[in-house]
Write a protein that holds these residues in place. Sequence first.
Motif, mmCIF file in Angstrom:
data_model
loop_
_atom_site.group_PDB
_atom_site.id
_atom_site.type_symbol
_atom_site.label_atom_id
_atom_site.label_comp_id
_atom_site.label_asym_id
_atom_site.label_seq_id
_atom_site.Cartn_x
_atom_site.Cartn_y
_atom_site.Cartn_z
ATOM 1 N N ARG A 1 -5.780 -0.506 -0.613
ATOM 2 C CA ARG A 1 -4.930 -1.576 -0.115
ATOM 3 C C ARG A 1 -4.251 -2.325 -1.262
ATOM 4 O O ARG A 1 -4.899 -2.741 -2.221
ATOM 5 C CB ARG A 1 -5.797 -2.528 0.735
ATOM 6 N N ASN A 2 -2.952 -2.484 -1.136
ATOM 7 C CA ASN A 2 -2.161 -3.313 -2.049
ATOM 8 C C ASN A 2 -2.280 -2.955 -3.518
ATOM 9 O O ASN A 2 -2.342 -3.820 -4.387
ATOM 10 C CB ASN A 2 -2.508 -4.788 -1.850
ATOM 11 N N LYS A 3 -2.295 -1.672 -3.791
ATOM 12 C CA LYS A 3 -2.460 -1.244 -5.167
ATOM 13 C C LYS A 3 -1.133 -1.274 -5.930
ATOM 14 O O LYS A 3 -1.113 -1.367 -7.144
ATOM 15 C CB LYS A 3 -3.001 0.180 -5.171
ATOM 16 N N THR B 1 0.870 -1.158 0.000
ATOM 17 C CA THR B 1 0.000 0.000 0.000
ATOM 18 C C THR B 1 0.910 1.211 0.000
ATOM 19 O O THR B 1 1.725 1.369 0.908
ATOM 20 C CB THR B 1 -0.886 -0.041 1.252
#
Lengths: 400, 922
Positions: free
Chosen positions: B845-847, B826
């Motif tokens: 989140r977690n892009k 992130t």
Amino acid sequence: MKNTIFFILKSTLLLTILVVGTNCIDEIPLVSAGTEFDTLLVVEATLTDEFKAQEVRLSFSTSLETEGFIKVQNAEVQIVDSEQNIYVFVEISPGVYRSSSEFSAENGVSYQLQIVTSDGRAFQSEEVQITSTSELENVFAERILNDTGEDGVGIFVNSTASSGNPEYYRYTYEETYKIIAPFWTSLEFVVEINEFGGEEVIVQTRTQEERFCYNTVASNTIIQTRTTDAIGNTLNRFNVRFLSNNNPVISHRYSILVRQFVQSQEAFSYYEQLNEFASSESVFTNVQPGFIESNIRSTEKLDEKVIGYFEVASVREQCVFFNYKDFYPDEPLPPYFISCREYSPMPDALVDGIQFDIIEYTRDNENPMGPESQYIAVAKPCGDCTQLGSNIVPEFWVEE
Amino acid sequence: MSDKWNCLLILIFFFTLCASQETISSDKSTIPLKEVLRSIELNHQVTFYYIQEWVEDVTVDSLIMDKDFPQILDVLFQNTDLNYYRTDNKRIILTQNSVIYEALPDGFFEKREHIQTTLVPSEEVAIPQVFYREGISTNEPSIQKFVIGKASAGVPTKEAVISGIITNNETKEPIPDLAIRVRGKSIRAVTDDQGYYELRLPIGVYFLELRALGIENSVVEAIIYNTGTLNISLSEGLEQLEEVVVRADAKKNVEEAATGTTTVDSEASKNIPIVLGERDILKIAASLPGVTTAGEGAAGYNVRGGKTDQNLFLLDNALIYNPSHFFGIFQAINPFTTEGVDIYKGHIPASYGGRLSSVFDIRTKSGATDSLRGEASLGPVTGNIALELPIVKGKSSFIFGGRGTYSDWILRSLDDPTLSSSTANFFDVIGKYEHKINDKNTLSTEAYYSRDAFSITVDSLYTYSNRIFSLNWNHTYKNDKLRGDLILYNSDYQFNIDFDGETDTDFVLKYKVNESQLKYVMKYALNPSHALNFGISTKFYKVQPGSIEPGNSDSSVSPRTIPREKGLESAIFLSDAFSLSDKFLIDIGVRYSIFAVLGPSIQRSYEEGQPRNENTQTDTQEFANNEIIETYGSPEYRLSGRYLLIPSFSLKASFNTGYQYIHTLSNNTTVSPLDTYKLSDLNIKPQEGNQYALGLYKNLEGNAYEISLEGYYKRYDNALDFKTGADLLLNENIEREVLQGEGKAYGIEFLIRKNIGNLNGWLGYTYSRSFLKFDSEFSEERINNGDFFPANYDKPHDVSLVANYRITRRYSISTNFVYQTGRPVTYPLGTFQFNNASFVYYSDRNKFRIPDYYRLDLGINIEGNHKLYKPGHSFWTISVYNVLGRNNPYSVFFVTDDGEVKALQSSIFSIPIPSITYNFKF
């Protein structure tokens, strides 16, 4: 052969410890990972139970590479309470809005912050009220060794919750400290133009107070605690600030004004997350960051993100003064803010130094060596404290 | 009775049903078997091969002679200890069945196929006379010489059949899978499970080469005059075959019914270079497709896109909560006492349950029962010793392993004050006593303890430990086809945080989870086409979610304890490995598990359809001790099938479902030793999941190469995550902080493996994705707008190469290369000013992803000399981890320091790490 192996073994061991133990974190340039970027509204608004002109600060977020922040100007800002009172705020400086009338947050009344930016985007907060009244029992200073074994002065808070419930506290402080310029003399350099149009350095009596100064700095860290883990509902010896004995701010006389806000659990959590995501961490435990939901929302676009929190809090404050000598009676002072070394500049450098305001007179050079000038100088802040603070004694300042 | 079964089984197996109408007549009431045989030989132009003494004094009912040939054969040997085997219409070989077919082990029918008998086309072979000249043997020293059969004076036999049992000289046990090669001929045989082999060869003088794993290679000289028996007993080899890294039971890859299984052998994996020279079978498992970790410093494994809490780690059938030391850098299992690990990542047998993604079944060696043995090593961080002590010769033994670090000693000797006052140490000990009471009963008992202590800051000490006691009783029932395993264990995991600072906030925080299980598994070989596996298990959990106590008398911390949680998980299971035909094998299993949440407890209820928080709480219910608060129960299906397209090429498919009643709570992006476990309760539902897998498996060049291609698709639900910024430690109302969402993972795994030869190893490639989804109508319970997002361990491309090359008998080199897509993180999108300081705000989140990971390791193994007489065997392992010095980022994070935002990158091993380990074995 055996020795060689032992050497390899030993080197490996050391290496291992170094690698595993320390050198794992490097600073890298702060650059965006993608092109995506929205300008988000950032709201700093804490309505307190003090009777005063209340303040709201508005700014926009910027991309990672941009320096500085854009203030939100010409916005319409108001707070509406559950008794239909409307408090209008006016912009007193870019991004800073102050209520046009003085008022205080009351128990049992809920408040809503409403903002319309100059481009017509409207935002409003949830309705918020004071959770409970802040009681600040005592703020005191004590010489301690901190958790990393450093010698210094700790500023502690004792507090009792007014309600029976666990309470959430946030602290801010403003510290003011006295500065005494170590190389101050009653004289200073002046560059005069002599009759031939040349530049000439002379020494004259100072025109203003430059020996004793005062500087005030506001806290920029998030300091929070809660009573849930403490005995009963009291807070005992909460450490708000630690000043190492190497910190020049405590060299002479120091004062700290500690403000205690009683937060709601939601507000506490907002600040706590902000702090957690921004704190240094161990290599092995990475806190999962994310976007922290604000209690302020766009009235039109539900998914528009807003940063900041509208908080209504009871606040109490207390000030404490101390002198370095109180805790370190026979010990040398902490080092000065900068290192001060006397030297004799070359005549040209002397003139430049004076004109650029970076050097200060200390004494005459009695035996100039070679091309040296006839004066001895130091870096300006060592002889002139106005470089580091203000020469005006703050109103609240009390000498012992 | 059992003999009749055996005959029948043999008939089915060898397809020796013939059709002949001839009848043999006789009128005596009992006649010697010898005569019957002779009579059959004469009347039917067949030859029996047997040893005279087998048939001396054996008589049979004369009525037998009324039977037709060849049906007579079935009854003829019924009451004798002989079996027959018709190789063709002319030859019938008799064997003493009591040796060969006394027991019917698992997989007997598959294994039997491994007996390879090569026939020399007899018509092309000139009939030789055997003239053996004493003295002109070979250069090979101490060759054993055997004479088989009687030299016949008349017309010599064209061909002889040599059969026998090969046994281990030390243990007296038969040696299976031993290869016998006739030097100079393309004639080979392999022993079966009972050490039995058969060779047919022209009479003459031969050198037989005998090779098997763990057995000293040997050559015997056989002078063959005629058909006969050749029983040989061999010594154990001083060396294991090091090149066999992942044990391949020859055709297991192709033939077993289950998808997604792997075995890693501890001893055989000793050459693979691993950081700091510590042998680590779990790390090696992670270099095979389907098993990954989030990073170098992440404890916990992600199997096929599952979460780290979904793996069942078993140490000799007992659950171990944290099998890692020092943040996952080392395994907590002693490599010297460990035999290996079986990993089930696709089809999970019905006897296992309680975790969704995988089973890591770690097996400890059985100690030697004949003589004292031991192994010791000295590496850069640890010292390790393992001893095998026979207690009752041939019956019982004790195996002990102990391993510890001396890192504290090194830390203390350093000049840097912060380092010298910090601590990082661990140790683990294991002891196992195994007693073979008799042929039918074996009892073993084991104790295991591991402990880690480390300090991240000077004033806090973190410790965690695992403790296991287990008891296993293995019993074979009277009819030999039914076997039972009783497993009883208690496993305990706890961690403490000891904070001793300068302010009066000193505290001791404790967490503990303890479980006891009783399980009884039975295996029943019903008939050749059905092998049943069934049993029951029950497990009792006790979780002490945390307590905090003042660290000393001055501390202002008030003691607080979060109430204990209790639960009872029981299951009943049945599975059947069912061969529909030679080609088609299916394994059908069903398991019914039930979980009861037990009191005493206070459970809160919340408004329906509202986010859970203080304001939506409607009620609290109090439950008495052992009162059932809630029960969850569901059937779980375990189906897997294999179809052999050709003998070395198979297609497999599986479908599995499962339930999991315990969850890990962690608000770190990676697993840390301080993660806590939470039982399902009124508000937290059990996790459930299913997986479909389909694969193709091919062995090449006589099982030297194994190739597999396997795809899977997996869904799971009620996986736990937490709201942003959740407080998980010492929180009574955990349900308010956590979210339950879905997971989805799919992938394709390719593996080519070479198990034998001077060059061996494997190459694996995995493409896999894993996603999570947390959706709700309330923004506080939603992550990334309720869409699927990549999990922290989602690393689409994963390539790993492990190769060993044996240069000479003493030197071998090995290498290890890994490439993985960087894991998701992130990342911040922008900065803002707040509270007089700068902060960043984060993306969804977690892009984003950290840069790709790659690493090359090299190792050299130097074996001690191979002198025959020396007290022990030693070898050096020199390895360099991360030879390329790649600074693989482990995480990227952003801090506000003095009001300014800084970007920081952490990495665990950013430079090449050399290490040298000395091993000694006796």
